[in-house]
Design an enzyme around this catalytic site. Structure first.
Site, PDB file in Angstrom:
ATOM      1  N   GLU A  69       0.814  -1.226   0.000  1.00 61.16           N
ATOM      2  CA  GLU A  69       0.000   0.000   0.000  1.00 61.16           C
ATOM      3  C   GLU A  69       0.843   1.270   0.000  1.00 61.16           C
ATOM      4  O   GLU A  69       0.439   2.287  -0.554  1.00 61.16           O
ATOM      5  CB  GLU A  69      -0.959   0.015   1.193  1.00 61.16           C
ATOM      6  CG  GLU A  69      -2.119  -0.969   1.090  1.00 61.16           C
ATOM      7  CD  GLU A  69      -1.794  -2.342   1.652  1.00 61.16           C
ATOM      8  OE1 GLU A  69      -0.610  -2.610   1.953  1.00 61.16           O
ATOM      9  OE2 GLU A  69      -2.723  -3.172   1.796  1.00 61.16           O
ATOM     10  N   PHE A 131     -11.310  -7.251  14.022  1.00 64.91           N
ATOM     11  CA  PHE A 131     -10.247  -7.710  13.133  1.00 64.91           C
ATOM     12  C   PHE A 131      -9.955  -6.645  12.075  1.00 64.91           C
ATOM     13  O   PHE A 131     -10.877  -6.129  11.444  1.00 64.91           O
ATOM     14  CB  PHE A 131     -10.658  -9.029  12.460  1.00 64.91           C
ATOM     15  CG  PHE A 131      -9.631  -9.529  11.478  1.00 64.91           C
ATOM     16  CD1 PHE A 131      -8.373  -9.930  11.920  1.00 64.91           C
ATOM     17  CD2 PHE A 131      -9.910  -9.580  10.127  1.00 64.91           C
ATOM     18  CE1 PHE A 131      -7.411 -10.378  11.019  1.00 64.91           C
ATOM     19  CE2 PHE A 131      -8.949 -10.025   9.221  1.00 64.91           C
ATOM     20  CZ  PHE A 131      -7.700 -10.423   9.669  1.00 64.91           C
ATOM     21  N   GLN A 132      -8.705  -6.325  11.909  1.00 65.69           N
ATOM     22  CA  GLN A 132      -8.235  -5.300  10.961  1.00 65.69           C
ATOM     23  C   GLN A 132      -8.896  -3.936  11.193  1.00 65.69           C
ATOM     24  O   GLN A 132      -9.185  -3.209  10.251  1.00 65.69           O
ATOM     25  CB  GLN A 132      -8.414  -5.772   9.508  1.00 65.69           C
ATOM     26  CG  GLN A 132      -7.496  -6.950   9.181  1.00 65.69           C
ATOM     27  CD  GLN A 132      -7.356  -7.231   7.706  1.00 65.69           C
ATOM     28  OE1 GLN A 132      -8.259  -7.013   6.924  1.00 65.69           O
ATOM     29  NE2 GLN A 132      -6.189  -7.750   7.313  1.00 65.69           N
ATOM     30  N   LYS A 181     -17.273  -0.661   6.045  1.00 65.79           N
ATOM     31  CA  LYS A 181     -17.636  -1.615   4.989  1.00 65.79           C
ATOM     32  C   LYS A 181     -19.127  -1.571   4.645  1.00 65.79           C
ATOM     33  O   LYS A 181     -19.503  -1.610   3.468  1.00 65.79           O
ATOM     34  CB  LYS A 181     -17.239  -3.026   5.432  1.00 65.79           C
ATOM     35  CG  LYS A 181     -17.425  -4.073   4.349  1.00 65.79           C
ATOM     36  CD  LYS A 181     -16.845  -5.424   4.776  1.00 65.79           C
ATOM     37  CE  LYS A 181     -17.006  -6.430   3.631  1.00 65.79           C
ATOM     38  NZ  LYS A 181     -16.439  -7.748   3.987  1.00 65.79           N
ATOM     39  N   MET A 491      24.434   8.384   2.425  1.00 66.18           N
ATOM     40  CA  MET A 491      24.371   9.685   3.080  1.00 66.18           C
ATOM     41  C   MET A 491      24.644   9.553   4.582  1.00 66.18           C
ATOM     42  O   MET A 491      25.314  10.405   5.170  1.00 66.18           O
ATOM     43  CB  MET A 491      23.009  10.345   2.834  1.00 66.18           C
ATOM     44  CG  MET A 491      22.936  11.790   3.283  1.00 66.18           C
ATOM     45  SD  MET A 491      24.185  12.827   2.501  1.00 66.18           S
ATOM     46  CE  MET A 491      23.271  13.481   1.100  1.00 66.18           C
TER      47      MET A 491
END
Lengths: 581, 164
Positions: A69, A131-132, A181, A491
């Site tokens: 993502e 969940f999630q 959802k 760097m």
């Protein structure tokens, strides 16, 4: 979300009400994207967004499936930087949403317009540690311009419309909409209205006439003026106005990392980038200037060095669309809140050049005496990384888009790649996000399929989003990934070299893969250059290839970026270095 | 110097945490805060006291303006305004001391709002100086607990802090 009842100003004044029939939340999103002329979405499906993807499946909208993502946000960000249109991202709840965080913070710091849609657990499960489930609106509050948690499907059309409006007006930025959802499946009337009015949001575009007159007067009086511009120039489309202004007022131009390309890199009035790895000329000019015209910049510490000693001899005019930037880091003599392009055009009407001939002569002297060095080791010795950049710049077509990652290769690209036009250089400026460059290049290539796109990256940065090779291969993108491979987090190693007595604590990237074989494993082309005499031939080969090509440039491992100003030092205290060649 | 800011916000979920979060992440300190409805439906008023220099407060105000749900910010310390806070004090008050305490409360135009065999709850409103003064006097008897509302403020005269 409760329907607001602020009627004295009109929460949303509808001029062209379009009445449509009932639609589900998921359908509303697809319809809104169509109305906003979105042609492409970057995303990754998951449990909470299945209903959205189910509707997307029937749509003609292009969806670019990434492999993480974070890369979806960076790709949308790259897309937005080259097109000026908001990039759009879909991701699921919980880890899908939290994986976006770095990308959102990156876009926020660089004022990039994005609209991000995340799924959330159903309304009835919010707050139960389902969940999630993750509180993504809470998490992203400090790194979005605004965000929304949708509680009623009937609010969704206005929220979508506001999100696009906020992302792409005023000071641009990412806006996130979190959608439970069940909202995707619920239905309500779909009325999409693009004439938006938000009571607490009213950006100023026109500069204050009185301040503009003061600025004109200050420019006329100045003997040693300099225009110091940044990313705001690009966001407002100010490049043509800037060029006219600089030439009419005879004012030399300095561009920050974020502003590169806003003024032609080969114009005689261009002095380069200021700050930590800026040109000596730019740093001397800022230090000795008697007038700084700051346009779309925010006086970042990497630019100003020790703030107390920054431009102490100068009066400062500051043009910015965000009033909070004016006076935040540096005291301003002439503040002008407004769109940089609009203000520069207003200045252009009345501006007259001051007596700057002597100043321009002095600057020419610095440019002659202090060119930014680009060494060459010669045949048979390790490649100088700067040489790779110079050759990429020399051999690539005029309109090439360059995306960089973060670190030494980024600074070498800023110093040595000749960026002549706007929207051709994309880089993570504010946040300094390793892993940005490659997915951003994917987004840029998808937005501009006819342009050559080169991602200049390092062996460290590339591995932070290397999985996107699958996305590049899948979409058959003609993309060059130039890996400036020094086997170090270069760097950080450079700072350890200079400030920590060469104690290279955990900066050697032992165990790096063979990037040529990695390319091949993904079905891409892999090339390698290990000596300076085959740098140009490998680049030419890559430019003629179809599909993604990785070039593994094995470079001098201990080369440092110079010139350098140590952190929190005045910018005219320069470590010259560079004598190594 | 202390600055009292009146902030009109859209009454939307999360608006308090947007405002409070802005203070903490930018390193500004909230001395006290009071939130309530206004006469305009859907609009709330936050009164926040912040301590800092002119420059800091100017930056606080500009940053607050950037929040989309913030409609208006005024620095009431810059103008003539009425500022009040309400204080509840539970103080030890055995029988022999009650009339003394009562006298102090009357002097400060407070009210006794609850009495028990060992304690009293006193309600008093006023500006910060006055509340500190009564607190100091009542300390002598032993303060068990205090609760304060935080400051609220209005401009003097007919002018109002309006949205837009």
């Amino acid at each position: 979300m409760r329907k607001p009842e602020i009627n004295n100003k009109g929460y949303l004044e509808c001029e062209h009400r379009q009445i449509s029939s009932a639609a589900s939340g998921a359908t509303m999103i697809i319809k809104a994207l169509e109305k906003e002329n979105v042609d492409m979405v970057f995303g990754y499906p998951g449990g909470a967004v299945i209903p959205l993807y189910n509707k997307l499946y029937d749509s003609t909208l292009k969806h670019v499936l990434v492999r993480h993502e974070q890369a979806a946000v960076h790709a949308a960000d790259g897309y937005a930087r080259v097109t000026g249109k908001p990039g759009v991202v879909f991701a699921t709840s919980g880890p899908g949403a939290t994986n976006l965080v770095t990308g959102i913070a990156n876009a926020y710091m660089d004022s990039v317009p994005l609209v991000i849609i995340t799924g959330q657990v159903p309304c009835s499960s919010i707050g139960t540690d389902a969940f999630q489930e993750a509180d993504i609106t809470g998490i992203t509050m400090p790194i979005t311009k605004h965000n929304y948690l949708v509680k009623e499907v009937s609010d969704l059309p206005n929220i979508l419309s506001e999100a696009f409006f906020l992302a792409s007006t005023g000071r641009r930025g990412p806006v996130l909409i979190d959608i439970p959802k069940d909202i995707f499946d619920r239905e309500a009337e779909f009325v999409y209205n693009r004439n938006r009015k938000i009571p607490g949001y009213n950006p100023t575009y026109e500069g204050h006439a009185g301040q503009i007159s003061r600025a004109v007067k200050a420019i006329k009086e100045a003997k040693r003026p300099v225009l110091f511009g940044g990313g705001g120039l690009l966001r407002s489309g100010a490049s043509p106005a800037l060029q006219d202004f600089a030439e009419k007022a005879r004012v030399p131009v300095i561009l920050t990392l974020m502003g590169l390309g806003a003024f032609p890199g080969d114009n005689e009035l261009y002095l380069g980038m200021p700050g930590m790895h800026g040109t000596i000329t730019a740093n001397y000019a800022l230090t000795q200037a008697d007038l700084i015209i700051a346009a779309g910049v925010r006086f970042d510490d990497r630019v100003t060095g020790k703030i107390e000693e920054f431009a102490n001899n100068a009066r400062v005019i500051h043009i910015d669309i965000d009033p909070a930037e004016i006076g935040k880091n540096v005291n301003i003599d002439v503040p002008i809140v407004g769109d940089v392009k609009t203000v520069l055009e207003a200045l252009l009407k009345n501006v007259q050049p001051g007596d700057t001939a002597e100043w321009l002569q002095q600057i020419k002297g610095w440019q002659k005496n202090y060119p930014t060095l680009c060494g060459s080791n010669g045949a048979g010795r390790p490649i100088k990384p700067q040489f790779v950049i110079k050759e990429l710049s020399r051999l690539s077509p005029e309109n090439t888009i360059v995306a960089t990652d973060v670190g030494q290769h980024q600074m070498w690209t800023a110093q040595h790649f000749n960026i002549k036009r706007p929207y051709k250089f994309i880089t993570s400026g504010g946040l300094g996000t390793m892993g940005y460059g490659f997915p951003a290049a994917i987004g840029a290539k998808l937005a501009c399929p006819d342009e050559t796109v080169i991602c200049i990256t390092g062996d460290g940065s590339f591995q932070m989003n290397i999985q996107e090779l699958a996305t590049a291969v899948n979409n058959q993108l003609d993309l060059i990934i130039a890996v400036v491979n020094n086997g170090y987090l270069g760097m950080v190693r450079q700072w350890q070299d200079i400030f920590y007595n060469k104690r290279y604590a955990h900066t050697a990237l032992e165990g790096n893969p063979d990037f040529v074989k990695v390319a091949e494993a993904y079905g891409a082309k892999g090339l390698r250059a290990a000596g300076e005499n085959n740098v140009s031939s490998v680049i030419e080969e890559a430019l003629s290839e179809k599909g993604p090509v990785i070039i593994d440039f094995i470079v001098d491992p201990e080369e440092n970026v110079y010139p350098m100003v140590a952190p929190n030092c005045p910018i005219n205290e320069i470590i010259f270095g560079g004598a190594r060649s | 110097m202390k600055h009292v800011l009146a902030i009109l916000v859209e009454n939307k979920p999360g608006v308090l945490s947007r405002v409070a979060g802005l203070f903490s992440r930018r390193g500004f300190n909230i001395d006290n805060i009071a939130v309530g409805e206004t006469v305009a439906p859907g609009i709330s008023r936050m009164t926040i006291t912040v301590e800092g220099s002119e420059k800091l407060v100017e930056q606080v105000i500009k940053q607050l303006h950037k929040l989309i749900n913030v409609i208006k910010v005024s620095n009431l310390s810059k103008e003539s305004s009425v500022m009040r806070e309400l204080l509840l004090i539970k103080v030890n008050a055995e029988v022999g001391y009650r009339s003394d305490i009562q006298q102090i409360v009357e002097t400060f135009r407070g009210k006794v709002v609850d009495v028990s065999p060992e304690s009293m709850v006193i309600e008093v409103t006023g500006d910060e100086e006055k509340l500190e003064a009564i607190k100091l006097l009542l300390q002598h008897y032993g303060i068990r607990e205090i609760a304060r509302t935080g400051k609220v403020a209005l401009l003097r005269g007919a002018a109002i802090t309006r949205e837009g």
